[in-house]
Design a protein around this motif. Structure first.
Motif, PDB file in Angstrom:
ATOM      1  N   PRO A 275       0.827  -1.216   0.000  1.00 49.15           N
ATOM      2  CA  PRO A 275       0.000   0.000   0.000  1.00 49.15           C
ATOM      3  C   PRO A 275       0.864   1.270   0.000  1.00 49.15           C
ATOM      4  CG  PRO A 275      -0.726  -1.524   1.698  1.00 49.15           C
ATOM      5  CD  PRO A 275       0.557  -2.056   1.156  1.00 49.15           C
ATOM      6  N   PRO A 276       0.438   2.298  -0.724  1.00 54.00           N
ATOM      7  CA  PRO A 276       1.205   3.550  -0.776  1.00 54.00           C
ATOM      8  C   PRO A 276       1.503   4.152   0.594  1.00 54.00           C
ATOM      9  CG  PRO A 276      -0.480   3.554  -2.464  1.00 54.00           C
ATOM     10  CD  PRO A 276      -0.722   2.322  -1.612  1.00 54.00           C
ATOM     11  N   SER A 277       0.644   3.922   1.585  1.00 57.00           N
ATOM     12  CA  SER A 277       0.918   4.471   2.919  1.00 57.00           C
ATOM     13  C   SER A 277       2.238   3.937   3.480  1.00 57.00           C
ATOM     14  CB  SER A 277      -0.229   4.166   3.877  1.00 57.00           C
ATOM     15  OG  SER A 277      -0.378   2.769   4.025  1.00 57.00           O
ATOM     16  N   LEU A 278       2.650   2.730   3.071  1.00 60.89           N
ATOM     17  CA  LEU A 278       3.894   2.148   3.565  1.00 60.89           C
ATOM     18  C   LEU A 278       5.108   2.595   2.759  1.00 60.89           C
ATOM     19  CD1 LEU A 278       2.719  -1.437   4.542  1.00 60.89           C
ATOM     20  CD2 LEU A 278       2.997   0.581   5.989  1.00 60.89           C
ATOM     21  N   HIS A 279       4.883   3.494   1.802  1.00 55.06           N
ATOM     22  CA  HIS A 279       5.993   4.107   1.065  1.00 55.06           C
ATOM     23  C   HIS A 279       6.506   5.324   1.820  1.00 55.06           C
ATOM     24  CE1 HIS A 279       4.062   2.537  -2.936  1.00 55.06           C
ATOM     25  NE2 HIS A 279       4.456   1.555  -2.133  1.00 55.06           N
ATOM     26  N   GLN A 280       5.856   5.650   2.951  1.00 57.22           N
ATOM     27  CA  GLN A 280       6.172   6.846   3.722  1.00 57.22           C
ATOM     28  C   GLN A 280       6.878   6.471   5.030  1.00 57.22           C
ATOM     29  OE1 GLN A 280       5.600   9.708   2.205  1.00 57.22           O
ATOM     30  NE2 GLN A 280       4.700   8.493   0.557  1.00 57.22           N
ATOM     31  N   PRO A 281       8.009   7.127   5.332  1.00 56.40           N
ATOM     32  CA  PRO A 281       8.721   6.825   6.583  1.00 56.40           C
ATOM     33  C   PRO A 281       7.855   6.999   7.832  1.00 56.40           C
ATOM     34  CG  PRO A 281      10.102   8.138   5.134  1.00 56.40           C
ATOM     35  CD  PRO A 281       8.736   8.089   4.500  1.00 56.40           C
ATOM     36  N   ASP A 282       6.938   7.951   7.833  1.00 58.16           N
ATOM     37  CA  ASP A 282       6.112   8.176   9.024  1.00 58.16           C
ATOM     38  C   ASP A 282       5.267   6.954   9.380  1.00 58.16           C
ATOM     39  OD1 ASP A 282       7.127  10.672   9.567  1.00 58.16           O
ATOM     40  OD2 ASP A 282       5.476  11.749   8.597  1.00 58.16           O
ATOM     41  N   ALA A 283       4.837   6.188   8.396  1.00 52.43           N
ATOM     42  CA  ALA A 283       4.067   4.969   8.691  1.00 52.43           C
ATOM     43  C   ALA A 283       4.923   3.993   9.493  1.00 52.43           C
ATOM     44  CB  ALA A 283       3.582   4.321   7.400  1.00 52.43           C
ATOM     45  N   TRP A 284       6.184   3.825   9.092  1.00 52.18           N
ATOM     46  CA  TRP A 284       7.092   2.906   9.785  1.00 52.18           C
ATOM     47  C   TRP A 284       7.492   3.451  11.143  1.00 52.18           C
ATOM     48  CZ3 TRP A 284       6.831  -1.694   7.914  1.00 52.18           C
ATOM     49  CH2 TRP A 284       6.529  -1.870   6.562  1.00 52.18           C
TER      50      TRP A 284
ATOM     51  N   MET B 260       9.248  -6.767  11.090  1.00 50.48           N
ATOM     52  CA  MET B 260       9.453  -7.653   9.941  1.00 50.48           C
ATOM     53  C   MET B 260       8.324  -7.372   8.971  1.00 50.48           C
ATOM     54  SD  MET B 260      10.370 -11.249  11.843  1.00 50.48           S
ATOM     55  CE  MET B 260      10.475 -12.130  10.296  1.00 50.48           C
ATOM     56  N   ALA B 261       8.680  -7.186   7.704  1.00 54.64           N
ATOM     57  CA  ALA B 261       7.662  -6.862   6.712  1.00 54.64           C
ATOM     58  C   ALA B 261       7.838  -7.702   5.460  1.00 54.64           C
ATOM     59  CB  ALA B 261       7.725  -5.375   6.361  1.00 54.64           C
ATOM     60  N   ASN B 262       6.787  -8.420   5.085  1.00 53.71           N
ATOM     61  CA  ASN B 262       6.760  -9.126   3.804  1.00 53.71           C
ATOM     62  C   ASN B 262       6.394  -8.077   2.764  1.00 53.71           C
ATOM     63  OD1 ASN B 262       6.385 -10.697   1.581  1.00 53.71           O
ATOM     64  ND2 ASN B 262       4.738 -11.929   2.442  1.00 53.71           N
ATOM     65  N   LEU B 263       7.352  -7.733   1.906  1.00 57.62           N
ATOM     66  CA  LEU B 263       7.134  -6.647   0.956  1.00 57.62           C
ATOM     67  C   LEU B 263       6.891  -7.118  -0.468  1.00 57.62           C
ATOM     68  CD1 LEU B 263       9.783  -4.155   2.332  1.00 57.62           C
ATOM     69  CD2 LEU B 263       7.323  -4.199   2.771  1.00 57.62           C
ATOM     70  N   GLY B 264       6.646  -8.399  -0.645  1.00 59.36           N
ATOM     71  CA  GLY B 264       6.296  -8.882  -1.980  1.00 59.36           C
ATOM     72  C   GLY B 264       7.510  -9.133  -2.851  1.00 59.36           C
ATOM     73  N   LEU B 265       7.347  -8.936  -4.156  1.00 55.67           N
ATOM     74  CA  LEU B 265       8.410  -9.256  -5.096  1.00 55.67           C
ATOM     75  C   LEU B 265       9.683  -8.481  -4.802  1.00 55.67           C
ATOM     76  CD1 LEU B 265       6.566  -9.478  -8.532  1.00 55.67           C
ATOM     77  CD2 LEU B 265       7.452 -11.341  -7.135  1.00 55.67           C
TER      78      LEU B 265
ATOM     79  N   GLU C 136       6.477  -3.933 -11.172  1.00 57.91           N
ATOM     80  CA  GLU C 136       5.881  -4.691 -10.075  1.00 57.91           C
ATOM     81  C   GLU C 136       6.655  -4.537  -8.772  1.00 57.91           C
ATOM     82  OE1 GLU C 136       5.414  -8.726 -11.302  1.00 57.91           O
ATOM     83  OE2 GLU C 136       4.095  -8.200 -12.955  1.00 57.91           O
ATOM     84  N   THR C 137       7.885  -4.028  -8.835  1.00 54.88           N
ATOM     85  CA  THR C 137       8.682  -3.930  -7.624  1.00 54.88           C
ATOM     86  C   THR C 137       8.898  -2.485  -7.172  1.00 54.88           C
ATOM     87  OG1 THR C 137      10.782  -3.919  -8.832  1.00 54.88           O
ATOM     88  CG2 THR C 137       9.897  -6.074  -8.156  1.00 54.88           C
ATOM     89  N   ASP C 138       8.353  -1.509  -7.881  1.00 59.01           N
ATOM     90  CA  ASP C 138       8.523  -0.115  -7.478  1.00 59.01           C
ATOM     91  C   ASP C 138       8.013   0.131  -6.064  1.00 59.01           C
ATOM     92  OD1 ASP C 138       9.752   0.578  -9.815  1.00 59.01           O
ATOM     93  OD2 ASP C 138       8.002   1.540 -10.713  1.00 59.01           O
ATOM     94  N   GLY C 139       6.847  -0.405  -5.735  1.00 62.48           N
ATOM     95  CA  GLY C 139       6.286  -0.231  -4.398  1.00 62.48           C
ATOM     96  C   GLY C 139       7.151  -0.869  -3.335  1.00 62.48           C
ATOM     97  N   THR C 140       7.729  -2.018  -3.654  1.00 59.37           N
ATOM     98  CA  THR C 140       8.628  -2.687  -2.721  1.00 59.37           C
ATOM     99  C   THR C 140       9.861  -1.827  -2.486  1.00 59.37           C
ATOM    100  OG1 THR C 140       7.865  -4.849  -3.445  1.00 59.37           O
ATOM    101  CG2 THR C 140       9.975  -4.783  -2.315  1.00 59.37           C
ATOM    102  N   ARG C 141      10.420  -1.308  -3.546  1.00 60.58           N
ATOM    103  CA  ARG C 141      11.616  -0.465  -3.463  1.00 60.58           C
ATOM    104  C   ARG C 141      11.337   0.783  -2.608  1.00 60.58           C
ATOM    105  NH1 ARG C 141      15.619  -1.197  -7.098  1.00 60.58           N
ATOM    106  NH2 ARG C 141      14.197  -2.173  -8.562  1.00 60.58           N
ATOM    107  N   LEU C 142      10.176   1.413  -2.826  1.00 56.22           N
ATOM    108  CA  LEU C 142       9.799   2.596  -2.049  1.00 56.22           C
ATOM    109  C   LEU C 142       9.604   2.256  -0.575  1.00 56.22           C
ATOM    110  CD1 LEU C 142       7.331   4.244  -4.574  1.00 56.22           C
ATOM    111  CD2 LEU C 142       9.589   5.114  -3.908  1.00 56.22           C
ATOM    112  N   ALA C 143       9.009   1.102  -0.299  1.00 53.33           N
ATOM    113  CA  ALA C 143       8.789   0.686   1.093  1.00 53.33           C
ATOM    114  C   ALA C 143      10.121   0.411   1.789  1.00 53.33           C
ATOM    115  CB  ALA C 143       7.883  -0.541   1.147  1.00 53.33           C
TER     116      ALA C 143
END
Length: 153
Positions: free
Chosen positions: A37-46, A60-65, A80-87
């Protein structure tokens, strides 16, 4: 109590998601339409999630591909991995040092990545030693990487 595992399931971002003394580990395993989810691309969420940890606790976070081309796993599909990279970048900025565990998927063409906050030293060997016999093969079909503060995968 030592030796006991208590699990709490729910939304780690809700204000009431806490236990006295903090959690020893928070596992994040959520997707929206097959992506982080885009919310997890933000440091404040973490940062919000990490406030619920006890001293020395880990996220621990399963971030997909996996966004990293891992030998034997094939090359990742960038879109498909842009969101993972951002997270990963957001987690690193918020939590500091991360270890990334890339585990081959059944198709052997892709890998999933699990990000683990905290010190990297000793984590890989402790993980491999703790695997039950039925999963021992995973110690040889995965790759570990270290991400430093603010680093990117």
């Amino acid at each position: 109590r030592r030796g006991a595992l208590r699990c709490h399931s729910g939304d780690a971002l809700l204000p009431g998601a806490c236990v006295e003394g903090g959690f020893s580990c928070i596992l994040v395993d959520i997707y929206a339409d097959g992506a982080v989810p885009p919310s997890l691309h933000q440091p404040d969420a973490w940062r919000g999630i990490s406030k619920r940890l006890q001293a020395g606790g880990r996220v621990m976070a399963n971030l997909g591909l996996s966004p990293i081309a891992t030998p034997g796993f094939g090359a990742p599909v960038a879109a498909e991995t842009d969101g993972t990279r951002l997270a990963v970048r957001a987690m690193s900025e918020a939590l500091g040092e991360l270890s990334l565990l890339h585990v081959a998927n059944v198709d052997a063409e892709t890998a999933n990545v699990v990000a683990i906050s905290g010190p990297h030293d000793g984590l890989q060997s402790a993980w491999a030693a703790a695997l039950p016999a039925q999963l021992a093969h995973l110690a040889h079909t995965c790759r570990w990487d270290r991400v430093q503060v603010g680093g990117a995968a």
